[in-house]
Design an enzyme around this catalytic site. Structure first.
Site, PDB file in Angstrom:
ATOM      1  N   CYS A  80      -5.083   8.718  -8.436  1.00  0.00           N
ATOM      2  CA  CYS A  80      -4.050   7.686  -8.574  1.00  0.00           C
ATOM      3  C   CYS A  80      -3.240   7.943  -9.850  1.00  0.00           C
ATOM      4  O   CYS A  80      -2.613   8.987  -9.978  1.00  0.00           O
ATOM      5  CB  CYS A  80      -4.660   6.289  -8.522  1.00  0.00           C
ATOM      6  SG  CYS A  80      -3.415   4.992  -8.261  1.00  0.00           S
ATOM      7  N   HIS A 181      -6.480   6.420  -3.265  1.00  0.00           N
ATOM      8  CA  HIS A 181      -7.831   6.200  -3.787  1.00  0.00           C
ATOM      9  C   HIS A 181      -8.846   6.731  -2.782  1.00  0.00           C
ATOM     10  O   HIS A 181      -9.160   6.044  -1.811  1.00  0.00           O
ATOM     11  CB  HIS A 181      -8.074   4.701  -4.016  1.00  0.00           C
ATOM     12  CG  HIS A 181      -7.347   4.159  -5.200  1.00  0.00           C
ATOM     13  ND1 HIS A 181      -7.849   4.238  -6.481  1.00  0.00           N
ATOM     14  CD2 HIS A 181      -6.145   3.540  -5.304  1.00  0.00           C
ATOM     15  CE1 HIS A 181      -6.988   3.688  -7.325  1.00  0.00           C
ATOM     16  NE2 HIS A 181      -5.947   3.269  -6.645  1.00  0.00           N
ATOM     17  N   GLU A 183     -11.931   6.887  -3.084  1.00  0.00           N
ATOM     18  CA  GLU A 183     -13.121   6.029  -3.123  1.00  0.00           C
ATOM     19  C   GLU A 183     -12.936   4.735  -2.329  1.00  0.00           C
ATOM     20  O   GLU A 183     -13.890   4.014  -2.078  1.00  0.00           O
ATOM     21  CB  GLU A 183     -13.510   5.728  -4.585  1.00  0.00           C
ATOM     22  CG  GLU A 183     -12.643   4.716  -5.300  1.00  0.00           C
ATOM     23  CD  GLU A 183     -11.321   5.243  -5.845  1.00  0.00           C
ATOM     24  OE1 GLU A 183     -10.669   4.498  -6.595  1.00  0.00           O
ATOM     25  OE2 GLU A 183     -10.930   6.383  -5.524  1.00  0.00           O
TER      26      GLU A 183
END
Length: 200
Positions: A80, A181, A183
């Site tokens: 990011c 992202h 994750e």
């Protein structure tokens, strides 16, 4: 030392640690230059404003060690805002210098689309790369950002369309950036993190 997640006060680190735990990837969280010096891989997360993040890296004496590790060939992933910091500069709230590890600058997404670019978008593969080995073209990933990297096609591994071609994954040698992202990108994101783990 293994993989070091750079702790400099501007990352949503909890969900990243959870994702790395899920793929059984060992890491330490540190903002200590001596620890970072011994890292065999580096992950630079980040949320918020470009200048504030660079200021924090400067304040904590992390800029030189990050540049040194990147140039020494250490596997290095920016996520990011962490990806945007890899570039030469950003036009977010003025002109600000970045780490200068990848040629290009960070520009505002045009106001022809809703800002920020927030939510799921599909990845179009642009280059063959080992980071994509567990993924398929069209995989959906989760974005939250208002600025994008304006860089050469030779560095754009995968992109998403949002008013402009948004580089989703960039790569120059050992340096990899993900604008979204991973994750928070469900299985597609874990597959990308697993590929990074295998690259290390």
């Amino acid at each position: 030392m293994g993989t070091v997640i750079i702790d400099y006060g501007v990352g949503n680190i909890g969900s990243l640690m959870g994702a790395l735990d899920a793929i059984q990837m060992a890491y330490v969280l540190s903002g200590n230059p001596t620890v970072i010096e011994g890292a065999t891989a580096i992950i630079l997360p980040g949320v918020g404003a470009f200048k504030a993040a660079m200021d924090e890296l400067e304040k904590r004496d992390l800029v030189d060690i990050l540049k040194k590790k990147a140039k020494a060939g250490t596997p290095f992933m920016g996520i990011c805002l962490g990806m945007q910091l890899l570039f030469e500069s950003s036009e977010e709230n003025g002109h600000h210098e970045g780490l200068g590890l990848i040629e290009g600058n960070v520009k505002a997404i045009p106001a022809t689309v809703k800002i920020p670019h927030m939510g799921w978008n599909s990845l179009d593969f642009q280059l063959e790369d080992a980071i994509l080995k567990n993924n398929a073209p069209g995989d959906y990933v989760y974005y939250v950002h208002s600025y994008y990297a304006n860089t050469a096609a030779e560095f754009i591994v995968a992109s998403s369309e949002y008013g402009v071609q948004v580089p989703g994954i960039v790569r120059k040698d050992n340096m990899i950036g993900m604008q979204f992202h991973p994750e928070k990108s469900s299985e597609a994101g874990l597959n990308l993190l697993n590929a990074f783990k295998e690259l290390i």
